[in-house]
Design a protein around this motif. Structure first.
Motif, PDB file in Angstrom:
ATOM      1  N   ALA A 106       0.817  -1.202   0.000  1.00 40.03           N
ATOM      2  CA  ALA A 106       0.000   0.000   0.000  1.00 40.03           C
ATOM      3  C   ALA A 106       0.855   1.259   0.000  1.00 40.03           C
ATOM      4  N   THR A 107       1.951   1.249   0.765  1.00 45.20           N
ATOM      5  CA  THR A 107       2.733   2.473   0.910  1.00 45.20           C
ATOM      6  C   THR A 107       3.843   2.598  -0.132  1.00 45.20           C
ATOM      7  N   LEU A 108       4.461   1.484  -0.528  1.00 46.57           N
ATOM      8  CA  LEU A 108       5.600   1.542  -1.439  1.00 46.57           C
ATOM      9  C   LEU A 108       5.218   1.238  -2.883  1.00 46.57           C
ATOM     10  N   GLN A 109       4.055   0.637  -3.044  1.00 50.58           N
ATOM     11  CA  GLN A 109       3.541   0.253  -4.367  1.00 50.58           C
ATOM     12  C   GLN A 109       4.579  -0.495  -5.197  1.00 50.58           C
ATOM     13  N   ASP A 110       5.021   0.070  -6.330  1.00 55.94           N
ATOM     14  CA  ASP A 110       5.945  -0.647  -7.226  1.00 55.94           C
ATOM     15  C   ASP A 110       7.297  -0.945  -6.584  1.00 55.94           C
ATOM     16  N   ASP A 111       7.653  -0.190  -5.553  1.00 56.09           N
ATOM     17  CA  ASP A 111       8.946  -0.400  -4.896  1.00 56.09           C
ATOM     18  C   ASP A 111       8.880  -1.445  -3.785  1.00 56.09           C
ATOM     19  N   ALA A 112       7.687  -1.925  -3.479  1.00 53.04           N
ATOM     20  CA  ALA A 112       7.544  -2.903  -2.395  1.00 53.04           C
ATOM     21  C   ALA A 112       8.260  -4.201  -2.747  1.00 53.04           C
ATOM     22  N   PRO A 113       8.767  -4.922  -1.727  1.00 52.34           N
ATOM     23  CA  PRO A 113       9.369  -6.229  -2.002  1.00 52.34           C
ATOM     24  C   PRO A 113       8.387  -7.085  -2.805  1.00 52.34           C
ATOM     25  N   ARG A 114       8.889  -7.753  -3.831  1.00 53.70           N
ATOM     26  CA  ARG A 114       7.997  -8.520  -4.707  1.00 53.70           C
ATOM     27  C   ARG A 114       7.469  -9.764  -4.017  1.00 53.70           C
ATOM     28  N   THR A 115       8.235 -10.263  -3.050  1.00 54.45           N
ATOM     29  CA  THR A 115       7.746 -11.412  -2.306  1.00 54.45           C
ATOM     30  C   THR A 115       8.189 -11.359  -0.854  1.00 54.45           C
ATOM     31  N   VAL A 116       7.305 -11.794   0.013  1.00 60.14           N
ATOM     32  CA  VAL A 116       7.610 -11.897   1.438  1.00 60.14           C
ATOM     33  C   VAL A 116       7.515 -13.378   1.804  1.00 60.14           C
ATOM     34  N   THR A 117       8.651 -13.901   2.280  1.00 68.32           N
ATOM     35  CA  THR A 117       8.766 -15.333   2.551  1.00 68.32           C
ATOM     36  C   THR A 117       8.568 -15.619   4.025  1.00 68.32           C
ATOM     37  N   VAL A 118       7.736 -16.613   4.308  1.00 63.25           N
ATOM     38  CA  VAL A 118       7.460 -17.016   5.687  1.00 63.25           C
ATOM     39  C   VAL A 118       7.874 -18.470   5.864  1.00 63.25           C
ATOM     40  N   ASN A 119       8.675 -18.746   6.898  1.00 57.22           N
ATOM     41  CA  ASN A 119       9.070 -20.117   7.214  1.00 57.22           C
ATOM     42  C   ASN A 119       7.916 -20.837   7.890  1.00 57.22           C
ATOM     43  N   VAL A 120       7.637 -22.028   7.409  1.00 60.50           N
ATOM     44  CA  VAL A 120       6.566 -22.841   7.980  1.00 60.50           C
ATOM     45  C   VAL A 120       7.175 -24.179   8.383  1.00 60.50           C
ATOM     46  N   SER A 121       6.980 -24.558   9.637  1.00 60.95           N
ATOM     47  CA  SER A 121       7.593 -25.800  10.107  1.00 60.95           C
ATOM     48  C   SER A 121       6.696 -27.006   9.815  1.00 60.95           C
ATOM     49  N   ALA A 122       7.315 -28.173   9.843  1.00 57.10           N
ATOM     50  CA  ALA A 122       6.629 -29.431   9.519  1.00 57.10           C
ATOM     51  C   ALA A 122       5.353 -29.577  10.335  1.00 57.10           C
ATOM     52  N   ARG A 123       5.455 -29.237  11.602  1.00 60.63           N
ATOM     53  CA  ARG A 123       4.327 -29.384  12.515  1.00 60.63           C
ATOM     54  C   ARG A 123       3.126 -28.553  12.061  1.00 60.63           C
TER      55      ARG A 123
END
Ligand code: C2E
Ligand code: CA
Ligand code: CA
Ligand code: CA
Length: 280
Positions: A106-123
């Motif tokens: 919303a704030t950075l628009q085209d400059d925003a990180p293209r992807t945000v990665t979240v670690n998900v554990s097996a559990r």
């Protein structure tokens, strides 16, 4: 010799008990931490090579314990996994990272990180309805699915059971799937056929000795060929030197993450760097 062996056995068991007790204490404190704002996320840039422009970020959880000070995720994540606390903790991480990602968009628009990665554990992946949780978080935060990357270890996927089903459902939503620490677990190239992966993170241990003519250079070189052939995005992890970066680029790598470019950073720092279009 027999007596010695027995003695070692006893002290080993005592040590195990101590470690287990320590983990239970941590887990109990972690439960409180979840309710009292002791946890926060840092974001490590994932950059495009050779220029080092910010491409995306990986969310990494941090904990400031009221008495012990900072406790590393390498310590408390395993404790949380053992006690099942990773499930509510993981939910908080997912929600917070998606909220932040939507905010950047919303704030950075085209400059925003293209992807945000979240670690998900097996559990977490084994919990029935995890894919539905991801869907609900996306709806709640308004984050477009293609901006989220769910990162799992190959071992988590190999866990069998419902993990692969959940992962496929998440991929169906349009969320990207990354395989973390690739090559360190019980990996098989067959996994790349059954698992809906988009991104393969080549583990730091392989990157470490590529400039020293180590054997791992062969693995790093082979993996980029596999990624290109299977249309997977390869990300080299733990890049610490300019020499490593140059060698990776020469081998065909185009995305990297590591201290050479940037350490995990507070969200505000990611914003500042996004605005200038550089990661470092
Ligand atoms: P990971 O997912 O493989 O994350 C990469 C780790 O390597 C991070 O450590 C990062 O700070 C560190 N790192 C990045 N670049 C370099 C480098 O150039 N050199 C070196 N020496 N290290 C580098 P961190 O944040 O301490 O996390 C450790 C592990 O804890 C993670 O490994 C992941 O398995 C787990 N973890 C961290 N945050 C989360 C989370 O939010 N959820 C879950 N489930 N696990 C997490
Ligand atoms: Ca990771
Ligand atoms: Ca990793
Ligand atoms: Ca790792």
């Amino acid at each position: 010799a027999k007596g010695q062996g027995k003695g070692r056995q006893v002290s080993y068991t005592a040590e195990m008990d101590q470690r287990t007790a320590e983990q239970s204490r941590l887990a109990a404190d972690l439960r409180t931490a979840l309710d009292t704002d002791q946890l926060y996320l840092l974001y490590q840039p994932i950059v495009a090579m050779p220029g080092g422009e910010l491409y995306g970020v990986e969310a990494l959880v941090r904990w400031t314990h009221p008495e012990r000070g900072p406790v590393g995720p390498g310590v408390f994540i395993p404790a949380a996994e053992r006690t099942g606390l990773i499930v509510p903790l993981g939910s908080w991480i997912l929600q917070e990272a998606c909220r932040q990602a939507a905010d950047w968009l919303a704030t950075l628009q085209d400059d925003a990180p293209r992807t945000v990665t979240v670690n998900v554990s097996a559990r977490q992946l084994r919990e029935a309805g995890f894919a539905e949780e991801v869907e609900a978080v996306l709806r709640r935060t308004g984050l477009p699915p293609h901006v989220l990357t769910v990162e799992v270890t190959e071992t988590a996927v190999f866990d069998g059971g419902t993990a692969l089903t959940e992962l496929r459902a998440i991929a169906e939503l349009g969320v990207n799937i990354a395989l973390d620490d690739f090559g360190t677990g019980h990996s098989s190239l067959g996994l790349l056929r059954t698992c809906p992966a988009d991104i393969l993170k080549v583990d730091k241990s392989f990157v470490d000795d590529i400039t020293e003519g180590g054997q791992n250079a062969v693995v790093v070189a082979a993996l980029i060929g596999i990624c290109d052939g299977l249309h997977l995005r390869a990300v080299a992890e733990g890049v610490e030197t300019a020499e490593q970066a140059a060698e990776l680029y020469r081998l065909g790598y185009r995305y990297a993450q590591g201290y050479h470019y940037a350490r995990p950073l507070p969200a505000a720092e990611i914003e500042a760097r996004s605005r200038c279009g550089v990661a470092a």
